[in-house]
Each structure stands twice: as structure tokens, then as C-alpha cells.
Design a protein around this motif. Structure first.
Motif, PDB file in Angstrom:
ATOM      1  N   ARG A 289      97.378  39.604 -10.779  1.00 55.43           N
ATOM      2  CA  ARG A 289      96.911  40.862  -9.944  1.00 55.43           C
ATOM      3  C   ARG A 289      95.275  40.911  -9.452  1.00 55.43           C
ATOM      4  NH1 ARG A 289     100.840  44.428  -9.146  1.00 55.43           N
ATOM      5  NH2 ARG A 289     102.729  44.423 -10.247  1.00 55.43           N
ATOM      6  N   ASP A 290      94.828  40.589 -10.713  1.00 61.12           N
ATOM      7  CA  ASP A 290      93.305  40.609 -10.348  1.00 61.12           C
ATOM      8  C   ASP A 290      92.863  39.671  -9.394  1.00 61.12           C
ATOM      9  OD1 ASP A 290      93.156  42.688 -12.107  1.00 61.12           O
ATOM     10  OD2 ASP A 290      92.405  41.548 -13.931  1.00 61.12           O
ATOM     11  N   ASN A 291      93.725  38.346  -9.347  1.00 64.34           N
ATOM     12  CA  ASN A 291      93.125  37.429  -8.425  1.00 64.34           C
ATOM     13  C   ASN A 291      93.998  37.154  -7.135  1.00 64.34           C
ATOM     14  OD1 ASN A 291      90.715  35.823  -9.757  1.00 64.34           O
ATOM     15  ND2 ASN A 291      92.368  36.575 -11.363  1.00 64.34           N
ATOM     16  N   SER A 292      95.048  38.262  -6.927  1.00 67.40           N
ATOM     17  CA  SER A 292      95.851  37.838  -5.863  1.00 67.40           C
ATOM     18  C   SER A 292      95.153  38.461  -4.533  1.00 67.40           C
ATOM     19  CB  SER A 292      97.171  38.819  -5.973  1.00 67.40           C
ATOM     20  OG  SER A 292      96.968  40.295  -6.213  1.00 67.40           O
ATOM     21  N   SER A 293      95.913  38.437  -3.385  1.00 69.37           N
ATOM     22  CA  SER A 293      95.158  38.972  -2.225  1.00 69.37           C
ATOM     23  C   SER A 293      96.144  39.803  -1.475  1.00 69.37           C
ATOM     24  CB  SER A 293      94.823  37.621  -1.193  1.00 69.37           C
ATOM     25  OG  SER A 293      96.069  37.162  -0.522  1.00 69.37           O
TER      26      SER A 293
ATOM     27  N   THR B 205     104.745  25.781   2.830  1.00 74.54           N
ATOM     28  CA  THR B 205     105.875  25.960   3.666  1.00 74.54           C
ATOM     29  C   THR B 205     105.591  27.158   4.874  1.00 74.54           C
ATOM     30  OG1 THR B 205     107.415  26.990   2.655  1.00 74.54           O
ATOM     31  CG2 THR B 205     107.317  24.669   2.199  1.00 74.54           C
ATOM     32  N   GLY B 206     106.672  27.448   5.463  1.00 72.27           N
ATOM     33  CA  GLY B 206     106.616  28.653   6.426  1.00 72.27           C
ATOM     34  C   GLY B 206     106.578  29.984   5.533  1.00 72.27           C
ATOM     35  N   GLY B 207     107.096  29.952   4.514  1.00 75.95           N
ATOM     36  CA  GLY B 207     107.243  31.253   3.659  1.00 75.95           C
ATOM     37  C   GLY B 207     106.751  30.982   2.139  1.00 75.95           C
ATOM     38  N   TYR B 208     105.795  29.963   1.827  1.00 74.06           N
ATOM     39  CA  TYR B 208     105.455  29.815   0.345  1.00 74.06           C
ATOM     40  C   TYR B 208     104.164  29.110   0.416  1.00 74.06           C
ATOM     41  CZ  TYR B 208     110.469  31.118  -1.384  1.00 74.06           C
ATOM     42  OH  TYR B 208     111.583  31.723  -1.427  1.00 74.06           O
ATOM     43  N   SER B 209     103.537  29.254  -0.748  1.00 74.09           N
ATOM     44  CA  SER B 209     102.363  28.654  -1.001  1.00 74.09           C
ATOM     45  C   SER B 209     102.311  28.069  -2.560  1.00 74.09           C
ATOM     46  CB  SER B 209     101.015  29.437  -0.821  1.00 74.09           C
ATOM     47  OG  SER B 209      99.860  28.735  -0.972  1.00 74.09           O
ATOM     48  N   THR B 210     101.862  26.875  -2.947  1.00 70.70           N
ATOM     49  CA  THR B 210     101.849  26.372  -4.231  1.00 70.70           C
ATOM     50  C   THR B 210     100.788  25.712  -4.458  1.00 70.70           C
ATOM     51  OG1 THR B 210     104.317  25.923  -4.123  1.00 70.70           O
ATOM     52  CG2 THR B 210     103.274  25.059  -5.997  1.00 70.70           C
ATOM     53  N   MET B 211     100.332  25.666  -5.915  1.00 68.47           N
ATOM     54  CA  MET B 211      99.319  25.060  -6.402  1.00 68.47           C
ATOM     55  C   MET B 211      99.490  24.295  -8.072  1.00 68.47           C
ATOM     56  SD  MET B 211      96.216  23.799  -5.856  1.00 68.47           S
ATOM     57  CE  MET B 211      94.556  23.737  -6.533  1.00 68.47           C
TER      58      MET B 211
ATOM     59  N   VAL C  66      97.423  29.874  -2.740  1.00 65.11           N
ATOM     60  CA  VAL C  66      97.283  30.398  -4.145  1.00 65.11           C
ATOM     61  C   VAL C  66      96.277  29.336  -4.827  1.00 65.11           C
ATOM     62  CG1 VAL C  66      99.378  31.565  -4.285  1.00 65.11           C
ATOM     63  CG2 VAL C  66      99.085  29.100  -4.584  1.00 65.11           C
ATOM     64  N   GLU C  67      95.324  28.738  -4.070  1.00 62.80           N
ATOM     65  CA  GLU C  67      94.522  27.448  -4.724  1.00 62.80           C
ATOM     66  C   GLU C  67      93.458  28.448  -5.705  1.00 62.80           C
ATOM     67  OE1 GLU C  67      96.400  25.775  -1.268  1.00 62.80           O
ATOM     68  OE2 GLU C  67      95.499  27.883  -1.582  1.00 62.80           O
ATOM     69  N   ASP C  68      92.974  29.263  -5.185  1.00 67.38           N
ATOM     70  CA  ASP C  68      91.938  30.050  -6.006  1.00 67.38           C
ATOM     71  C   ASP C  68      92.527  30.746  -7.250  1.00 67.38           C
ATOM     72  OD1 ASP C  68      89.868  29.247  -4.108  1.00 67.38           O
ATOM     73  OD2 ASP C  68      89.748  30.965  -3.004  1.00 67.38           O
ATOM     74  N   LEU C  69      93.593  31.463  -6.819  1.00 67.56           N
ATOM     75  CA  LEU C  69      94.319  32.237  -7.876  1.00 67.56           C
ATOM     76  C   LEU C  69      94.712  31.126  -8.932  1.00 67.56           C
ATOM     77  CD1 LEU C  69      97.125  34.656  -7.399  1.00 67.56           C
ATOM     78  CD2 LEU C  69      97.395  32.949  -9.058  1.00 67.56           C
ATOM     79  N   THR C  70      95.229  30.121  -8.701  1.00 68.82           N
ATOM     80  CA  THR C  70      95.448  29.078  -9.820  1.00 68.82           C
ATOM     81  C   THR C  70      94.277  28.582 -10.381  1.00 68.82           C
ATOM     82  OG1 THR C  70      97.443  28.186  -8.393  1.00 68.82           O
ATOM     83  CG2 THR C  70      96.786  26.905 -10.329  1.00 68.82           C
ATOM     84  N   ARG C  71      93.212  28.434  -9.917  1.00 67.44           N
ATOM     85  CA  ARG C  71      92.034  28.114 -10.635  1.00 67.44           C
ATOM     86  C   ARG C  71      91.604  29.015 -11.365  1.00 67.44           C
ATOM     87  NH1 ARG C  71      91.090  25.126  -5.362  1.00 67.44           N
ATOM     88  NH2 ARG C  71      91.120  22.897  -5.830  1.00 67.44           N
ATOM     89  N   ALA C  72      91.825  30.385 -11.137  1.00 63.65           N
ATOM     90  CA  ALA C  72      91.424  31.433 -11.869  1.00 63.65           C
ATOM     91  C   ALA C  72      92.094  31.625 -13.284  1.00 63.65           C
ATOM     92  CB  ALA C  72      91.375  32.773 -11.153  1.00 63.65           C
TER      93      ALA C  72
END
Length: 329
Positions: A44-48, A289-295, A316-322
Motif C-alpha cells: 500500500r505504501d509504495n503503490s500508485s 501486457t495490456g492489463g498487467y505489470s510484473t517485476m 511495479v518496478e519501484d514497488l518491487t524494489r521497495a
């Protein structure tokens, strides 16, 4: 990087046109959390604002921790281009078994005599240095994505091979990300093994890793009621089932299974090609993809892995790194 800037510009154009053409729907982060409370709070803290559902795991000190927002570790998602790491793992396995060599060329596997790709090697395809464009010239991905449609529908293995025979190379030897090249690599590995790409993945990765909820999403194998992501305008997208381009981005999985994949790679892979070096150690690969992002980040030295997936195109790159960082975010 120039490629990142260009991709960002194209994405912005797609979002703008999509909003104009089909109208916006509100995207908001889901209210409910699942799994580990501390990890869920970090999500939650790192979501957009442009994210809706998130599913994630951390693998540290031999322990896997799951959390989700509006989703859980068993929610099926599209992992997009993280599929490419499955493809390069298949290459690693065939090299290890002696069934292929990194210097094996396209012409060694299929008939492409006289084509510019004839002497392109497996290593060049795996490391995006072949000079092939991001997509073959007949792909209308940008237009289809604007209308939340699957941009890879109707493309077969033969279509990929025919496009390769007619392709022009540019900047060979320089890294230039290519879905086309990854698709070609995976289909060549299938021919080399006298198999189908989905069968190779099943037999050589999914079964050994115990990934029971993961599959290569072809145009015919994705159920009508399987989860769909949200486009940038908030509308539900088509599932990105792929046949010819399957090795570039067709896998559907869950956080549970992706944690098993991370363990499988930590136990077996050498990460020598197909991955990108992570500044804080280890390697990463993302997917969209058109509806998903993955890291996915994997550090073989620390024996750690970090993963997140969201059901919108918001990265979700920054979120995953967090998730990797210690202490408060």
C-alpha cells in the motif's frame, strides 16, 4: 535510457488515445488485503493511483512471504515478458545438455538461406543484440492495445518464421529489446527439440518446479472466465493469449508458483543471459501486457527473490524494489 524514454512516450500516447476513444473508468486501489500484514502495508505504501490489485512475495532466508491487495497468492495473472526468462532458461538447458550451442544460428535450425537473420545466433536472440526490431513489421500491437485487444492474436509459429526470413537487421551487436527476437528464439528451441514451446516449458520447468497453476496462455487455452486485467482507461482488457509470440510473453501464473520458479532458478540457473543486472545485486526482468505489470528480482548470491504483479499497465518496478529495502519506506 533512450529505449525507456521512447517506450514511455509510446505508452503515454496509447493511454491518451485510449481515453479519448473508449472513455475512462476509475482505477482505485482495492480495499482488502491478504497475506502478511506488514508486507501488505508495504504494498500500500509504495503503490500508485493507477493500481488496483497487487499480488507479491518475498523470498529471504529460505522463507517465502506472500501478500496481496485485492488479490492473493493464488490469483492468476499474466506475467508478460517475464516469460522471456523461461525461454532463456530453456536455452540454458539445451546448451547444458549439448542439444544446441550459443553460437548455433537461425539457419542451423530452419531454412532461411539468403535472409539477413541466417547467421544470427541463439545468444544474440537471448541477449537482444540480434538487430531484429521490437516487433515484426506486420504486427499492429499499438493499434490493438488502444482498443484493449490482444495485439498478438492470429500470429502462428510459421508467421514468426516467415517474418524472420523477411526481416531487416539494424544495430546488430547493440542491445535493443525485441519481442520478435524472443519469440523467434523460443520457437527455434521448440523445433530443435522436436516439440512445441508450451510442451518444453511444461516438461522442463513447470513440472520439475511443481508449478501446477502456471501455463503458457495460447489463444485457445485461456478460459473465458480466467482473470482479465484493466487497461489504462480502467476497462477490462482481452487476455493476451499467444501462439507464435508465446515465448515472448504468454505465461500466466500466480505468486505461489512464481515463488517456486524463483527457487527453481536459484537451484539450477546461472543467469548468464536473458536477464538484466540489478544495481543492488542480482538480476531483474519485468513484464507488461495490456492489463498487467510484473517485476521479478532474483539475487543468486543472497539467495533472495522479490516479485510483484499488478492488474493494470502501471509499472511495479519501484514497488518491487521497495519490498527488498529494509526498514520504513
Amino acid at each position: 535510457m533512450k529505449r525507456s524514454v521512447l517506450f514511455g512516450t509510446l505508452t503515454a500516447i496509447v493511454v491518451l488515445i485510449g481515453l479519448i476513444v473508449v472513455g475512462p473508468q476509475r482505477i482505485a486501489l482495492a480495499d482488502d488485503s491478504t497475506g502478511d500484514e506488514e508486507l501488505a502495508q508495504k504494498l500500500r505504501d509504495n503503490s500508485s493511483r493507477a493500481q488496483n490489485q497487487i499480488t507479491a512475495f518475498t523470498l529471504q532466508d529460505g522463507e517465502v512471504t506472500f501478500a496481496g491487495i485485492g488479490a492473493d497468492e493464488n490469483t492468476e495473472v499474466e506475467i508478460g515478458s517475464v516469460t522471456k526468462t523461461f525461454t532463456t532458461e530453456l536455452l540454458r538447458q539445451q546448451v547444458e545438455s549439448g542439444d544446441i550451442d550459443l553460437e548455433t544460428t537461425v539457419d542451423d535450425i530452419i531454412e532461411v538461406e539468403g535472409s539477413e537473420v541466417s547467421d544470427v545466433t541463439m545468444l544474440e536472440l537471448a541477449n537482444h543484440t540480434s538487430g531484429l526490431p521490437r516487433l515484426d513489421k506486420d504486427n499492429l500491437g499499438l493499434v490493438r492495445t488502444i482498443f484493449t485487444e490482444n495485439p498478438y492474436a492470429g500470429i502462428s509459429q510459421d508467421d514468426v518464421f516467415d517474418a524472420a526470413r523477411n526481416a531487416s537487421l539494424s544495430g546488430r551487436g547493440e542491445r535493443s529489446y525485441s519481442n520478435f527476437g524472443a519469440a523467434l528464439l523460443g520457437q527455434l528451441l521448440a523445433v530443435n527439440a522436436d516439440s512445441e514451446y508450451a510442451e518444453l516449458v511444461q516438461e522442463n520447468i513447470l513440472d520439475p518446479a511443481g508449478m501446477d497453476a502456471t501455463y503458457v496462455g495460447s489463444e485457445s487455452s485461456i478460459a473465458e472466465d480466467a482473470p482479465r486485467g484493466l487497461a489504462a482507461n480502467g476497462r477490462e482488457t482481452d487476455a493476451w493469449g499467444m501462439d507464435g509470440y508465446a515465448p515472448a510473453g504468454a505465461i500466466r501464473s500466480t505468486a505461489t508458483d512464481m515463488s517456486k520458479y524463483a527457487k527453481f532458478l536459484l537451484d539450477n540457473s546461472e543467469f548468464e543471459f536473458g536477464w538484466f543486472p540489478e544495481n543492488s545485486g542480482g538480476y531483474w526482468h519485468n513484464g507488461g501486457t495490456g492489463g498487467y505489470s510484473t517485476m521479478l528480482i532474483i539475487d543468486p548470491n543472497a539467495k533472495e527473490a522479490f516479485y510483484a504483479n499488478g492488474n493494470t499497465p502501471q509499472g511495479v518496478e519501484d514497488l518491487t524494489r521497495a519490498l527488498r529495502m529494509k526498514g520504513e519506506q
